[in-house]
Design an enzyme around this catalytic site. Structure first.
Site, short mmCIF file in Angstrom:
data_model
loop_
_atom_site.label_atom_id
_atom_site.label_comp_id
_atom_site.label_asym_id
_atom_site.label_seq_id
_atom_site.Cartn_x
_atom_site.Cartn_y
_atom_site.Cartn_z
N ASN A 125 64.01 32.43 181.58
CA ASN A 125 62.62 32.63 181.15
C ASN A 125 62.18 31.43 180.33
OD1 ASN A 125 60.34 34.67 181.08
ND2 ASN A 125 60.46 33.95 178.97
N GLU A 163 59.73 30.23 184.90
CA GLU A 163 58.48 29.48 184.80
C GLU A 163 58.71 27.99 185.05
OE1 GLU A 163 59.46 31.88 182.80
OE2 GLU A 163 57.85 33.38 182.71
N ASP A 223 46.04 32.89 164.46
CA ASP A 223 46.32 32.90 165.90
C ASP A 223 45.03 32.64 166.68
OD1 ASP A 223 47.47 33.36 168.49
OD2 ASP A 223 49.06 34.49 167.54
#
Ligand code: MN
Length: 449
Positions: free
Chosen positions: A143, A206, A255
Site C-alpha cells: 500500500n 498505488e 487540515d
C-alpha cells in the site's frame, strides 16, 4: 520518472519563482506559500539552519498537474487516471541504486530536514508530502498513501492513520507482534503522489497505478533497513517503522478545511536510516492550500466525472471547488436531454464521493472554475421549490466541523441550476457585447480577453 526532470520542465516554461532571501521553516516559508497559493512553483533556496536544502512548494496547480499526467485537458486527465487505476502495472524493482544513496545517514536526526511549521496553533513541524509505502507481513500486499507526519524528536515522528489500508497493514504486523516497516519518500514526481491519493481496492499497489500513469517508467528500489520499496528517483527516503505498541498525541494541525483538526493518540514512527540526494529538494505542501486540495480532490473529481457520465448524456467538467476545500463542494457542468438529468447527476455525484456535501449542476455555458459565474447561475436559473435535493443524516466527512463529529452524519444538498428545457432559453442567456478584432486585440493586451 522523478521530480527533477519535471522541475526542469517547469523552469524551462518560466513557472519557477526562486526565493533566495533567508527564511525560517517556522511560519515564514508557509506565509510566502500561502500568499502565492496556486501561482508559480516556489523554490526557497536559503532556508535558515538547513543549508544545502531547497524547499519547493506549489509543485502542482491544475495546469501543472495536467502536464505531469501528459493530458491535453481535464477530461483526458480523468480518463488517464481512471485507466491507470483500473489497469495497474507492476513497476521494475532493483535491490539498490536509489538516487538518494548519494548520502546515507545511519544515525539520522530528522530535525536536520527543513520541515515546515505552518500555522499558529499547529503542534509542530509537519511533513506533508510524504508518500508512505509498506508491505503486508507475507509481502503479498503493498500500500502507498500520503499521511501527515509530526516530527517529534531526533528519530521520532507521529503519523495520522485513519482506518484505511496502511492502518490495516499496521494491524496485520501488530497481530504478529511486529513493527511495520515503511518507506517515507519525499520529493517524487507529481504522478506518484496523485496515484497515492487515488482510491483503489486493498491489494492494489498505488505504485503500480503510478507506473501505469507514467507509461511504465517508474522504478522502485528495495530499502536496506526495512522491508519496503521506494521510488528510485525520490529526493529523500526515510526508512522507518510504525511501532506496534507506542502511541503519542498527534495534532492539532490545520487540515484540508483550513481549520484545526483534533488532537488524537496516534502511532509513533521511528526513523532507522535516511537517504538523500546531494542538495536535495524538499517538497512542502501547505495544508489547505491549492496543492493540498488538488492532490487530494482530483482523483475524486475523476470518480464523480465517471459516475455522472453514466447517467446524463455528457459531463463537460467537474470542479471540487477551492472554497469547498477541494473536497466538500462540487460544481458539475452537464448537457441534459430531460430536466430530470440534473437531479440524477446530483445523486450520482453523492454516490461517487461520500464526503461530498453540496453539489451544484450547471449548463455548459457556465465556467465552473469561476465562482461568480456559478453563483450567477444559482441566482438566475435555480428555484429551491423545484430544483433542490436535500438529504438529511447522510454519511459525510468529519473534516467538516459542522458535521456531527461522533457519527459523521451531515445534511447533503444538491442544486439544479440548469435552465429548464420548456422555458425560452433566451431569457436565461448571458448578454454579450459584440466587438471586432481591433477591440479584441486591445482586450488581450489589457489582459482581459
Ligand atoms: Mn491503498
Amino acid at each position: 520518472m522523478s521530480l527533477r526532470p519535471f522541475l526542469a520542465e517547469c523552469e524551462e516554461k518560466g513557472e519557477v519563482l526562486e526565493v533566495s532571501e533567508e527564511l525560517s521553516t517556522e511560519y515564514e516559508i508557509a506565509a510566502i506559500i500561502k500568499a502565492l497559493d496556486g501561482g508559480p512553483l516556489l523554490a526557497f533556496t536559503r532556508v535558515k539552519g538547513h543549508a544545502g536544502f531547497t524547499v519547493i512548494s506549489n509543485l502542482c496547480n491544475r495546469a501543472r498537474l495536467l502536464r505531469a499526467l501528459g493530458a491535453e485537458d481535464v477530461e483526458g486527465a480523468y480518463r488517464k487516471l481512471l485507466e491507470a487505476a483500473g489497469n495497474p502495472l507492476e513497476p521494475r524493482v532493483s535491490s539498490s541504486g536509489a538516487e538518494a544513496e548519494e548520502r546515507v545517514i545511519k544515525e539520522p536526526d530528522l530535525r536536520e530536514l527543513p520541515v515546515l511549521t505552518h500555522y499558529r496553533g499547529d503542534a509542530g513541524p509537519y511533513i506533508t508530502s510524504a508518500v508512505i509505502s509498506a508491505l503486508s507481513p507475507d509481502g503479498a500486499v503493498e500500500n502507498v498513501s500520503v499521511h501527515r507526519l509530526l516530527v517529534a524528536g531526533r528519530k521520532k515522528m507521529v503519523i495520522r492513520l485513519v482506518p484505511r489500508h496502511l492502518y490495516r497493514l499496521w494491524q496485520m504486523a501488530r497481530e504478529e507482534g511486529r513493527d511495520l516497516g515503511v518507506a517515507i519518500s519525499i520529493g517524487v514526481h507529481p504522478a506518484v503522489i496523485l496515484a497515492s491519493t487515488t482510491p483503489v481496492p486493498f491489494g492494489v499497489s498505488e505504485f503500480a497505478v503510478a507506473n501505469a500513469l507514467l507509461g511504465g517508467r517508474l522504478e522502485l528500489v528495495e530499502c536496506g533497513k526495512v522491508d519496503a520499496r521506494a521510488p528510485a528517483g525520490a529526493e529523500i527516503i526515510i526508512e522507518a517503522v510504525i511501532k506496534a505498541d507506542e502511541m503519542a498525541p498527534e495534532g492539532p494541525l490545520v487540515d484540508i478545511t483550513g481549520t484545526h483538526d483534533a488532537v488524537r493518540q496516534q502511532p509513533v514512527v521511528e526513523a532507522k536510516r535516511v537517504l538523500m540526494r546531494e542538495r536535495p529538494y524538499y517538497h512542502a505542501i501547505l495544508p489547505a492550500g491549492v496543492e493540498h486540495r488538488l492532490l487530494m480532490g482530483f482523483p475524486r473529481e475523476a470518480e464523480i466525472w465517471r459516475a455522472v457520465s453514466k447517467v446524463v448524456p455528457r459531463v463537460r467538467a467537474v470542479n471540487l471547488t477551492l472554497g469547498g476545500c477541494g473536497w466538500l463542494h462540487a460544481v458539475i457542468a452537464i448537457e441534459k436531454n430531460v430536466d430530470g438529468d440534473a437531479k440524477n447527476a446530483i445523486m450520482a455525484a453523492f454516490a461517487a464521493h461520500p464526503s461530498l456535501k453540496h453539489v451544484v449542476i450547471v449548463d455548459p455555458d457556465i465556467d465552473i472554475y469561476d465562482p461568480v459565474q456559478v453563483e450567477w447561475a444559482i441566482a438566475t436559473r435555480f428555484q429551491a421549490s423545484e430544483d433542490l435535493v436535500l438529504v438529511p443524516n447522510a454519511r459525510g466527512s468529519t473534516l467538516d466541523p459542522s458535521a456531527d463529529q461522533a457519527t459523521g452524519l451531515t445534511t447533503k444538498v444538491g442544486l439544479d441550476a440548469t435552465i429548464p428545457l420548456e422555458r425560452d432559453r433566451r431569457a436565461f442567456e448571458r448578454a454579450v457585447i459584440p466587438v471586432g478584432p481591433g477591440v479584441e486585440e486591445l482586450l488581450r493586451r489589457l489582459g482581459r480577453a
